[in-house]
Write an enzyme that holds these catalytic residues in place. Structure first.
Site, mmCIF file in Angstrom:
data_model
loop_
_atom_site.group_PDB
_atom_site.id
_atom_site.type_symbol
_atom_site.label_atom_id
_atom_site.label_comp_id
_atom_site.label_asym_id
_atom_site.label_seq_id
_atom_site.Cartn_x
_atom_site.Cartn_y
_atom_site.Cartn_z
ATOM 1 N N ASN A 84 96.842 -41.653 49.077
ATOM 2 C CA ASN A 84 96.557 -42.371 47.894
ATOM 3 C C ASN A 84 97.908 -43.037 47.494
ATOM 4 O O ASN A 84 98.925 -42.488 47.044
ATOM 5 C CB ASN A 84 96.473 -40.830 46.832
ATOM 6 C CG ASN A 84 96.199 -41.607 45.398
ATOM 7 O OD1 ASN A 84 96.048 -42.898 45.096
ATOM 8 N ND2 ASN A 84 96.245 -40.803 44.561
ATOM 9 N N LYS A 108 97.898 -45.181 45.091
ATOM 10 C CA LYS A 108 98.164 -45.103 43.432
ATOM 11 C C LYS A 108 98.194 -46.569 42.985
ATOM 12 O O LYS A 108 97.644 -47.629 43.609
ATOM 13 C CB LYS A 108 99.498 -44.386 42.884
ATOM 14 C CG LYS A 108 99.039 -42.904 43.366
ATOM 15 C CD LYS A 108 99.998 -41.784 42.971
ATOM 16 C CE LYS A 108 99.637 -40.518 43.388
ATOM 17 N NZ LYS A 108 100.449 -39.693 42.636
ATOM 18 N N HIS A 136 91.317 -37.734 39.161
ATOM 19 C CA HIS A 136 92.812 -37.401 39.514
ATOM 20 C C HIS A 136 93.532 -37.017 38.405
ATOM 21 O O HIS A 136 93.148 -37.493 37.093
ATOM 22 C CB HIS A 136 93.475 -38.637 40.188
ATOM 23 C CG HIS A 136 94.660 -38.430 40.748
ATOM 24 N ND1 HIS A 136 95.807 -38.364 39.977
ATOM 25 C CD2 HIS A 136 95.134 -38.198 42.019
ATOM 26 C CE1 HIS A 136 96.875 -38.253 40.817
ATOM 27 N NE2 HIS A 136 96.284 -37.873 42.104
ATOM 28 N N GLU A 167 96.271 -37.879 37.009
ATOM 29 C CA GLU A 167 96.842 -39.218 36.424
ATOM 30 C C GLU A 167 95.604 -39.546 35.499
ATOM 31 O O GLU A 167 96.120 -40.235 34.318
ATOM 32 C CB GLU A 167 97.308 -40.274 37.400
ATOM 33 C CG GLU A 167 98.858 -39.431 38.000
ATOM 34 C CD GLU A 167 99.111 -39.856 39.235
ATOM 35 O OE1 GLU A 167 98.497 -40.755 39.940
ATOM 36 O OE2 GLU A 167 99.980 -39.351 39.911
ATOM 37 N N GLU A 225 94.841 -30.262 43.332
ATOM 38 C CA GLU A 225 96.020 -31.085 43.110
ATOM 39 C C GLU A 225 96.697 -30.443 41.714
ATOM 40 O O GLU A 225 96.610 -31.071 40.570
ATOM 41 C CB GLU A 225 95.636 -32.449 43.046
ATOM 42 C CG GLU A 225 95.347 -33.144 44.236
ATOM 43 C CD GLU A 225 95.893 -34.580 44.137
ATOM 44 O OE1 GLU A 225 96.266 -34.988 45.251
ATOM 45 O OE2 GLU A 225 96.057 -35.274 43.157
ATOM 46 N N GLY A 280 104.043 -35.579 42.650
ATOM 47 C CA GLY A 280 105.250 -36.681 42.244
ATOM 48 C C GLY A 280 106.540 -36.168 42.288
ATOM 49 O O GLY A 280 107.456 -36.977 41.812
ATOM 50 N N SER A 310 103.078 -33.520 46.270
ATOM 51 C CA SER A 310 104.332 -33.390 47.044
ATOM 52 C C SER A 310 104.155 -33.031 48.431
ATOM 53 O O SER A 310 105.053 -32.284 49.297
ATOM 54 C CB SER A 310 105.391 -32.596 46.488
ATOM 55 O OG SER A 310 105.696 -33.435 45.416
#
Ligand code: 13P
Length: 261
Positions: free
Chosen positions: A9, A11, A95, A97, A167, A173, A214
């Site tokens: 991904n 991003k 997601h 985010e 996730e 991250g 991660s």
């Protein structure tokens, strides 16, 4: 047996030039599709060019998001139908985010799941969990609730086109705070049990569940060896092509297939 799925991904990283260069480096060096599936989720802007570049490659290009309507006055949004016409198959939905920064509720994510399915896309439905919620309510309530709401109204036939990704935001991250293999598997197991309650054991055993947060070369072999983890969603570590290829090899080796060329 569930086929391993590795999704990078990106991003909002890379320019189109960097993206095309990366894809050119890896597209002919991936395992055959019957061994493992390898996908890259990329910004909308790159989809058309990268889908063309990979037309004859086992590498599949994935959308990072789409809207819950096929068309209309929705400035800046991406139509699921338009994605389908480009030949895109998978789309990441929900997601963490998107949920955190763009305020996507469970209900909006569910609307997107339905729109994607109707357009002939296959959602990768992300299920989140934050440390605060984990501490306050316990992992179980939160994850189960997101799975139930995300899949509301989805038929058993449609479920066959869905991948679910566990996730936890507290593992995303940071580069180092990955959920341990045991915690990651627990999350995936919990999702599978929830799917079993909704659709029965057989359907739950068919659905692929990924872990993301991660994931890197050091922790991947332990993660992929766990019974309920069918693949990984890789952010930062997917940005370098050599690292990504190494991780693909690790997954293939763990599942007894052949490594990439
Ligand atoms: P990182 O691998 O950078 O933690 O990102 C995970 C992620 O969000 C994948 O979708």
């Amino acid at each position: 047996m569930r086929k391993p799925l590795i999704v990078g991904n990106w991003k909002m990283y890379k320019t189109i030039t960097e993206a095309e260069d990366y894809v050119a480096q890896i597209k002919d060096r991936l395992p055959a599709k019957q061994v493992a599936e390898v996908e890259l989720a990329v910004p909308t802007l790159f989809l058309q060019s990268l889908a063309r570049l990979t037309a004859a490659s086992p590498l599949k290009i994935v959308a990072e998001n789409c809207f819950y309507q096929d068309e209309g006055a929705f400035t800046g949004e991406t139509s699921p139908l338009a994605l389908r016409e480009l030949g895109i198959k998978h789309v990441i939905l929900g997601h963490s985010e998107r949920r955190r920064l763009f305020f996507e509720s469970d209900q909006v994510v569910n609307q997107k799941v339905h729109a994607a399915l109707s357009a002939g896309l296959c959602p990768i439905l992300c299920v989140d969990e934050t440390m605060k919620r984990l501490a306050e309510h316990g992992q179980v309530a939160w994850v189960v609730n997101q799975v139930i709401t995300g899949l509301a109204g989805v038929s058993e036939d449609q479920l066959a086109h869905i991948v679910i990704a566990y996730e936890p935001s507290w593992a995303i991250g940071t580069g180092k705070a990955a959920a341990s293999p045991v915690e990651a598997n627990e999350g995936c197991y919990l999702i599978r049990q929830t799917v079993a309650c909704l659709y029965g054991e057989a359907a739950a055993n068919r659905v692929r569940i990924l872990y993301g947060g991660s994931v890197n070369q050091a922790n991947l072999p332990q993660l992929i060896g766990r019974p309920d983890i069918d693949g990984v969603l890789i952010g930062r570590a997917s940005l370098d092509p050599a690292t990504f290829l190494t991780m693909v090899d690790q997954v293939v080796a763990a599942s007894g297939g052949e490594a990439s060329a």
